[in-house]
Write an enzyme that holds these catalytic residues in place. Structure first.
Site, mmCIF file in Angstrom:
data_model
loop_
_atom_site.group_PDB
_atom_site.id
_atom_site.type_symbol
_atom_site.label_atom_id
_atom_site.label_comp_id
_atom_site.label_asym_id
_atom_site.label_seq_id
_atom_site.Cartn_x
_atom_site.Cartn_y
_atom_site.Cartn_z
ATOM 1 N N TYR A 141 21.979 17.789 -5.529
ATOM 2 C CA TYR A 141 22.664 17.379 -4.301
ATOM 3 C C TYR A 141 22.045 16.133 -3.678
ATOM 4 C CZ TYR A 141 25.683 21.470 -3.629
ATOM 5 O OH TYR A 141 26.657 22.419 -3.738
ATOM 6 N N LYS A 191 17.685 25.824 -16.565
ATOM 7 C CA LYS A 191 18.356 25.414 -17.809
ATOM 8 C C LYS A 191 17.309 24.669 -18.627
ATOM 9 C CE LYS A 191 22.040 24.810 -20.431
ATOM 10 N NZ LYS A 191 22.672 25.923 -21.167
ATOM 11 N N ASP A 223 23.393 29.730 -17.616
ATOM 12 C CA ASP A 223 24.658 30.196 -18.201
ATOM 13 C C ASP A 223 24.597 31.691 -18.482
ATOM 14 O OD1 ASP A 223 22.720 29.565 -20.087
ATOM 15 O OD2 ASP A 223 24.091 28.625 -21.519
ATOM 16 N N ASP A 247 24.462 27.290 -5.663
ATOM 17 C CA ASP A 247 25.787 27.155 -5.058
ATOM 18 C C ASP A 247 26.813 27.911 -5.900
ATOM 19 O OD1 ASP A 247 27.841 26.082 -3.357
ATOM 20 O OD2 ASP A 247 28.326 24.681 -4.972
ATOM 21 N N ASP A 251 28.730 31.931 -5.152
ATOM 22 C CA ASP A 251 30.182 32.182 -5.064
ATOM 23 C C ASP A 251 30.553 33.286 -6.051
ATOM 24 O OD1 ASP A 251 30.594 30.164 -3.172
ATOM 25 O OD2 ASP A 251 32.414 29.447 -4.166
HETATM 26 C C1 IPM Z 1 27.933 26.131 0.398
HETATM 27 C C2 IPM Z 1 29.045 25.140 0.352
HETATM 28 C C3 IPM Z 1 28.477 23.742 0.575
HETATM 29 C C4 IPM Z 1 27.509 23.464 -0.544
HETATM 30 C C5 IPM Z 1 29.528 22.625 0.692
HETATM 31 C C6 IPM Z 1 30.517 22.895 1.802
HETATM 32 C C7 IPM Z 1 28.893 21.272 0.853
HETATM 33 O O1 IPM Z 1 29.739 25.235 -0.849
HETATM 34 O O2 IPM Z 1 27.240 26.217 1.440
HETATM 35 O O3 IPM Z 1 27.737 26.860 -0.575
HETATM 36 O O4 IPM Z 1 27.907 23.020 -1.631
HETATM 37 O O5 IPM Z 1 26.310 23.673 -0.343
HETATM 38 MG MG MG Z 2 29.154 26.863 -2.066
#
Ligand code: IPM
Ligand code: MG
Length: 352
Positions: A141, A191, A223, A247, A251
Site C-alpha cells: 500500500y 509468500k 495462497d 486486506d 474479506d
Molecule cells: C479495508 C478497506 C480499505 C483497505 C480501502 C477502503 C482503502 O478495503 O479497510 O479493508 O484496502 O485497506
Molecule cells: Mg478491505
C-alpha cells in the site's frame, strides 16, 4: 473519566452505523459514569466535496489530538473517477499513516446462532475464533516507488512491496503478545517462495518466535492460507500478515461470520491514538435506507474502549450485549432479518 473521541462518519452507510455506535457509547457513559466528548469531522468523499481534500491537515491534527478515532466508511461511485487527483481511500490511507496505526486487529468469531448465515458447512464453522493482525502502514500500500509513467513499451504502473525489519518485528511481536491471552498459536502468512520481502518477513518472524517459546509459530504461504481459511478455519488462532494479504484474507474471513457487517477492527499505534472502524465498506447500494448492520461499528466501539481507553469491563459489556441480542434473534437484512439499523442498535442497548 473524561475522553475525547473524534468521529469520522464518512460516506455511504458510514454515518448511519456510526450514529448507532455513538448511541451505544452514550448509554455506556451513563451506566459507568464516564464523559465522552465527541467531535465530528469530515473524511473521505464528503471531505472532498466540502474542502477539496479527502483528509485536511486540520482534521488529521484533530484526530491526533484526541484519545481515539471512530470511523464509519469512505468511498462511493461519485468519487470513483480513476483520473481524479484525490480519492476517499487516499484520505483513509493518509489517516492510518498520519496516526501511525501499524497494527490492524480484525477478530473473526462465529456466533453459534449465525452458523446458518454463512455459506460454509456448519461443521467447518464450529469453534472458529481467529484474530487476524494485518500490518497497516507498510507493504504494497505504501512502498515507493508508486507511480505511472509513459515508456517506449507503453504506459507503466508501479507499486512496491517493501518492508523494513523493524516494521515486521513490531507487528510480529504484537501477534505473539496477543496470542498469549488466547490459544498461544501464531500463524505468520507470507509468500516466501516468491517474494524477497516475504523471506525477510519469515526470517524475522522466526527470530521473534524463538523469543516466545511458550507460543507455537507456524508459517504458511498466502495462497494456501486463503484455502485453509475456508477448509479448516477452526484450527487458526492469531494470524499475522502483510498489509494487502491481510486486506484480502479478512474479506474472505468475514464470510465465516455470516456477514461482513458483523466484523469490527482496531488499528493501534506504538503509543498514541487508535483508529476504530468496521471492516465493511460504504455500501453505496444500501446507503440512506437505514438497513445497514451497525454491529461491526458497535463492536469497533467496544474495541476502542478496551485498547485506547482501557475500559475493559465496559468493552465486555457491549460485546455481551451484542452476543445476547444475536442469540435472541436480532437480525438485520444482511443476516436474513428485518430489523433496521436503529432497531438493531435498540436490541443491543436493551441488553447493555
Ligand atoms: C479495508 C478497506 C480499505 C483497505 C480501502 C477502503 C482503502 O478495503 O479497510 O479493508 O484496502 O485497506
Ligand atoms: Mg478491505
Amino acid at each position: 473519566m473524561n475522553f475525547n473521541i473524534t468521529i469520522l462518519p464518512g460516506d455511504g452507510i458510514g454515518p448511519e452505523v456510526v450514529a448507532e455506535a455513538v448511541r451505544v457509547l452514550d448509554v455506556i457513559a451513563g451506566k459507568y459514569n464516564h464523559t465522552f466528548h465527541f467531535q465530528e469531522r469530515l473524511m473521505g468523499g464528503c471531505s472532498i466535496d466540502r474542502y477539496g481534500s479527502s483528509l485536511t491537515d486540520e482534521t488529521l491534527a484533530d484526530c491526533q489530538a484526541s484519545d481515539s478515532v471512530l470511523l464509519g466508511a469512505v468511498g462511493g461511485p461519485k468519487w470513483d473517477d480513476p483520473s481524479a487527483s484525490d480519492r476517499p481511500e487516499r484520505g483513509l490511507l493518509a489517516l492510518r499513516k498520519g496516526l501511525g496505526v501499524f497494527a490492524n486487529l480484525r477478530p473473526v468469531k462465529v456466533h453459534p446462532t449465525l452458523i446458518d448465515a454463512s455459506p460454509l458447512k456448519p461443521e467447518k464453522l464450529e469453534g472458529v475464533d481467529i484474530l487476524v493482525i494485518r500490518e497497516l502502514t507498510g507493504g504494497l500500500y505504501f512502498g515507493q516507488p508508486k507511480m505511472r509513467e509513459m515508456t517506449e513499451r507503453g504506459e507503466r504502473g508501479v507499486d512496491t512491496l517493501e518492508y523494513y525489519d523493524f516494521e515486521v518485528r513490531r507487528i510480529v511481536e504484537l501477534a505473539f503478545n496477543l496470542a498469549k491471552g488466547r490459544k498461544k498459536k501464531v500463524l505468520s502468512v507470507d509468500k516466501a517462495n516468491v517474494l524477497e520481502s516475504s523471506r525477510l518477513w519469515r526470517q524475522i518472524a522466526t527470530q521473534v518466535g524463538k523469543e516466545h517459546p511458550d507460543v507455537t509459530l507456524e508459517h504458511q504461504l498466502v495462497d494456501s492460507a486463503a484455502m485453509k481459511l475456508i477448509t479448516g478455519p477452526a484450527w487458526m488462532d492469531v494470524v499475522v500478515t502483510e498489509n494487502m494479504f491481510g486486506d484480502i484474507l479478512t474479506d474472505e474471513a468475514s464470510v465465516l461470520a455470516g456477514s461482513m457487517g458483523m466484523l469490527p477492527s482496531a488499528s493501534l499505534s506504538e503509543s498514541g491514538v487508535g483508529l476504530y472502524e468496521p471492516i465493511h465498506g460504504s455500501a453505496p447500494d444500501i446507503a440512506g435506507k437505514g438497513i445497514a448492520n451497525p454491529v461491526g461499528t458497535i463492536l469497533s466501539a467496544a474495541m476502542m474502549l478496551r485498547y485506547s481507553l482501557k475500559l475493559e469491563e465496559e468493552a465486555g459489556c457491549i460485546e455481551r450485549a451484542v452476543n445476547d441480542a444475536i442469540t435472541n434473534g436480532a437480525r438485520t437484512a444482511d443476516l436474513g432479518g428485518m430489523l433496521s439499523t436503529r432497531q438493531m442498535a435498540d436490541e443491543v442497548i436493551k441488553y447493555l
